[in-house]
Design a protein around this motif. Structure first.
Motif, mmCIF file in Angstrom:
data_model
loop_
_atom_site.group_PDB
_atom_site.id
_atom_site.type_symbol
_atom_site.label_atom_id
_atom_site.label_comp_id
_atom_site.label_asym_id
_atom_site.label_seq_id
_atom_site.Cartn_x
_atom_site.Cartn_y
_atom_site.Cartn_z
ATOM 1 N N ARG A 273 0.832 -1.207 0.000
ATOM 2 C CA ARG A 273 0.000 0.000 0.000
ATOM 3 C C ARG A 273 0.868 1.261 0.000
ATOM 4 O O ARG A 273 0.398 2.335 -0.373
ATOM 5 N N HIS A 274 2.125 1.123 0.446
ATOM 6 C CA HIS A 274 3.009 2.283 0.580
ATOM 7 C C HIS A 274 4.093 2.333 -0.497
ATOM 8 O O HIS A 274 4.726 3.385 -0.677
ATOM 9 N N LEU A 275 4.322 1.214 -1.186
ATOM 10 C CA LEU A 275 5.493 1.145 -2.071
ATOM 11 C C LEU A 275 5.172 0.329 -3.316
ATOM 12 O O LEU A 275 4.660 -0.795 -3.214
ATOM 13 N N ASP A 276 5.468 0.889 -4.482
ATOM 14 C CA ASP A 276 5.327 0.195 -5.768
ATOM 15 C C ASP A 276 6.716 -0.223 -6.206
ATOM 16 O O ASP A 276 7.525 0.607 -6.637
ATOM 17 N N ASP A 277 7.026 -1.515 -6.073
ATOM 18 C CA ASP A 277 8.384 -1.998 -6.317
ATOM 19 C C ASP A 277 8.305 -3.382 -6.956
ATOM 20 O O ASP A 277 7.531 -4.240 -6.493
ATOM 21 N N ALA A 278 9.098 -3.630 -7.995
ATOM 22 C CA ALA A 278 9.052 -4.900 -8.720
ATOM 23 C C ALA A 278 9.471 -6.070 -7.826
ATOM 24 O O ALA A 278 8.860 -7.147 -7.868
ATOM 25 N N ALA A 279 10.513 -5.868 -7.035
ATOM 26 C CA ALA A 279 10.971 -6.949 -6.155
ATOM 27 C C ALA A 279 9.919 -7.260 -5.089
ATOM 28 O O ALA A 279 9.706 -8.425 -4.733
ATOM 29 N N LEU A 280 9.239 -6.227 -4.595
ATOM 30 C CA LEU A 280 8.162 -6.446 -3.628
ATOM 31 C C LEU A 280 7.014 -7.220 -4.271
ATOM 32 O O LEU A 280 6.467 -8.150 -3.665
ATOM 33 N N THR B 113 10.154 -5.628 7.369
ATOM 34 C CA THR B 113 9.504 -6.465 6.356
ATOM 35 C C THR B 113 10.216 -6.312 5.020
ATOM 36 O O THR B 113 10.470 -7.306 4.309
ATOM 37 N N LEU B 114 10.559 -5.078 4.658
ATOM 38 C CA LEU B 114 11.275 -4.853 3.401
ATOM 39 C C LEU B 114 12.671 -5.476 3.447
ATOM 40 O O LEU B 114 13.112 -6.117 2.484
ATOM 41 N N GLU B 115 13.365 -5.282 4.549
ATOM 42 C CA GLU B 115 14.705 -5.865 4.670
ATOM 43 C C GLU B 115 14.662 -7.381 4.589
ATOM 44 O O GLU B 115 15.579 -8.025 4.070
ATOM 45 N N GLY B 116 13.568 -7.982 5.083
ATOM 46 C CA GLY B 116 13.429 -9.436 5.049
ATOM 47 C C GLY B 116 13.331 -10.005 3.651
ATOM 48 O O GLY B 116 13.593 -11.198 3.439
ATOM 49 N N ILE B 117 12.933 -9.188 2.678
ATOM 50 C CA ILE B 117 12.870 -9.658 1.287
ATOM 51 C C ILE B 117 13.938 -8.983 0.434
ATOM 52 O O ILE B 117 13.865 -8.984 -0.796
ATOM 53 N N GLY B 118 14.952 -8.397 1.133
ATOM 54 C CA GLY B 118 16.117 -7.860 0.434
ATOM 55 C C GLY B 118 15.930 -6.504 -0.193
ATOM 56 O O GLY B 118 16.629 -6.161 -1.156
ATOM 57 N N ILE B 119 14.998 -5.704 0.330
ATOM 58 C CA ILE B 119 14.760 -4.364 -0.210
ATOM 59 C C ILE B 119 15.145 -3.332 0.849
ATOM 60 O O ILE B 119 14.684 -3.408 1.994
ATOM 61 N N ALA B 120 15.988 -2.374 0.457
ATOM 62 C CA ALA B 120 16.352 -1.295 1.376
ATOM 63 C C ALA B 120 15.174 -0.334 1.500
ATOM 64 O O ALA B 120 14.636 0.120 0.486
ATOM 65 N N PRO B 121 14.720 -0.039 2.709
ATOM 66 C CA PRO B 121 13.580 0.872 2.876
ATOM 67 C C PRO B 121 13.887 2.255 2.300
ATOM 68 O O PRO B 121 14.942 2.830 2.587
ATOM 69 N N PRO B 122 13.013 2.802 1.467
ATOM 70 C CA PRO B 122 13.220 4.152 0.928
ATOM 71 C C PRO B 122 13.253 5.186 2.055
ATOM 72 O O PRO B 122 12.647 4.999 3.114
ATOM 73 N N ALA B 123 13.920 6.280 1.801
ATOM 74 C CA ALA B 123 14.069 7.314 2.824
ATOM 75 C C ALA B 123 12.723 7.879 3.256
ATOM 76 O O ALA B 123 12.530 8.220 4.428
ATOM 77 N N ASP B 124 11.777 7.967 2.310
ATOM 78 C CA ASP B 124 10.501 8.575 2.665
ATOM 79 C C ASP B 124 9.635 7.658 3.525
ATOM 80 O O ASP B 124 8.601 8.089 4.041
#
Length: 492
Positions: A308-315, A451-462
């Motif tokens: 709901r907060h992030l549009d990301d291909a890896a997510l 949750t993002l780090e658990g799937i290998g995604i660095a949380p965006p600054a915002d």
């Protein structure tokens, strides 16, 4: 013979009540069952067409009635069922049957429909129909005699249809456990799971949106009901919420997974608050399996929240994989066994006969519920003190306790329906919902980066936690806790 009111799990039978179990099976598995020759040739086999009637505005359904005409073997039988909560207690008979000359209904003074519909009787028309091939066996299972019915066919509403293939088991005599022994013999050949929708409900669903979640339903409780029967009805409502949403789970429809998970959480909460009454040799194993199943859904739900907060291909890829895991596990032997074990335990488990818990089981639910709610409220009050100083983990524990209080209050609220109870009830639910909303927002803020780090995604600054915003949220949560603590209990 079983009817369109049967559902799972099997409720605690009253004296003289028939015990029934509905089991869903896919068409291919049903053919394997018939080919396996586990049973002799059916004693009866017939094609059945059942037409359901209502008005365009669904007046009958709104009044709590079902009207159908069933054609089988050249004969026509009309049935009127007082099936809804609106009709409860109004009639000495919940069902009226009569032979009619053809597929059109005959509405006369022998049923209450004329009273409810009046001039709208002329608006009755077919709304959907059910066509099945029915096979019937009478089986000696250990010390019991059971009737087994296999219905395979379709429910049809206009240009929409859905397949139906289900076993219906009815205990004619003997111990109820024999019904589940037979169910497991069937499951060994044709994988099954407890059915939750009647054929009538399937038809009405075809008349509505293609996909619609099922939210929590109020269990049918009365103040003088025993605590044991009340728990069974609560559990049945929770299982229904889980099962009807489970069938719709898809990454394009995240609300279905969310509501299925809520159904499981509500069931687990009900079991925990009734643990003293329920504890037997199977309680721990069933509780553990329910926790496992909730965990299966939990990871996908966490990714839904992040999406709901992030549009990301890896997510998106991780979320798709999580849903694949959910589908596999829901179709697994472990889940099927759990659902059948749960149904059996609720209906015939040792908790129903343990002498040491007899007093708890027989206590009127209005008395036992008031004590349970008071204990939970005290826990929430105590745990939420100094909320701003708690760790994220401890605040999450407070959140789970508050959810348990809310679910339990929702179960039992109809028991306290006097003027004062209704007034206090509104204030209580407004306060606890506000408290949960604040804690939920804090929990999302805390969990999103991990949750993002658990799937290998660095949380965006915002999406990084904002200290000032976090402090404001904590202050709001603490104020909401104070408001909840000051709210008067509606169960006193």
């Amino acid at each position: 013979m079983m009817d369109d009111n049967s559902s799972a799990p099997v409720p605690l039978p009253a004296p003289g009540r028939e015990v029934e179990l509905k089991l869903l099976v896919d068409g291919g598995s049903a053919e394997r069952f018939l080919a396996a020759e586990l049973l002799a040739t059916p004693q009866d086999r017939q094609s059945i067409r059942t037409i359901y009637y209502d008005t365009v505005d669904a007046d009958l359904r709104a009044a709590g009635f079902i009207l159908r005409v069933r054609a089988a073997g050249g004969a026509f039988k009309q049935t009127v069922k007082a099936a809804g909560s609106q009709t409860a207690g109004l009639f000495a008979r919940p069902e009226w049957e009569q032979t009619v000359p053809g597929p059109a209904p005959m509405i006369d003074d022998t049923t209450p429909l004329k009273i409810f519909l009046g001039a709208r009787l002329s608006a009755l028309a077919p709304v959907f129909e059910v066509r099945v091939e029915r096979r019937t066996w009478l089986i000696e299972e250990g010390e019991a005699t059971c009737e087994l019915v296999l219905d395979c066919g379709s429910v049809i509403a206009g240009d929409r249809s859905t397949p139906v293939c289900e076993f219906e088991l009815e205990l004619r005599s003997g111990p109820a456990r024999s019904l589940f022994d037979l169910a497991r013999r069937i499951d060994a050949i044709a994988p099954v799971r407890p059915g939750l929708l009647t054929k009538a409900e399937r038809g009405f669903r075809l008349l509505g949106p293609a996909r619609e979640v099922t939210r929590s339903e109020k269990p049918d409780l009365s103040p003088d009901m025993t605590s044991a029967v009340a728990f069974q009805r609560i559990a049945a409502a929770c299982i229904r919420q889980f099962g009807l949403n489970e069938a719709l789970i898809d990454p394009t429809f995240p609300d279905a997974l969310h509501q299925a998970r809520i159904g499981l959480r509500r069931l687990r909460s009900a079991m925990k608050v009734h643990k003293a009454m329920l504890a037997d040799e199977r309680f721990a194993a069933i509780s553990a399996d329910l926790a496992w199943l909730a965990g299966v859904l939990g990871h996908a739900r966490d990714l839904d929240v992040v999406a709901r907060h992030l549009d990301d291909a890896a997510l998106a890829q991780a979320r798709s994989a999580a849903y694949d895991t959910v589908r596999v596990e829901l179709a697994s032997d472990r889940t099927r066994r759990l659902l059948l074990d749960l149904s059996e335990w609720l209906s015939t488990g040792a908790w129903l006969t343990r002498p040491e818990t007899a007093t708890l089981r027989q206590e009127p639910v209005r008395d036992s519920s008031a004590a349970i709610l008071s204990r939970l409220r005290k826990k929430v009050r105590k745990a939420g003190r100094n909320l701003t100083e708690l760790s994220d983990e401890d605040r999450h524990t407070v959140r789970k306790t508050a959810k348990k209080l809310r679910y339990t209050a929702e179960f039992f609220a109809p028991l306290f329906d006097d003027k004062r109870g209704r007034r206090r009830r509104g204030a209580f639910f407004a306060a606890i919902e506000q408290f949960q909303d604040h804690l939920g927002a804090l929990n999302d803020m805390a969990n999103l980066p991990s949750t993002l780090e658990g799937i290998g995604i660095a949380p965006p600054a915002d999406l990084a936690p904002d200290p000032e915003r976090r402090k404001a949220m904590l202050d709001a949560a603490e104020a909401a806790h104070s408001d909840l603590s000051d709210t008067k209990a509606f169960w006193r």
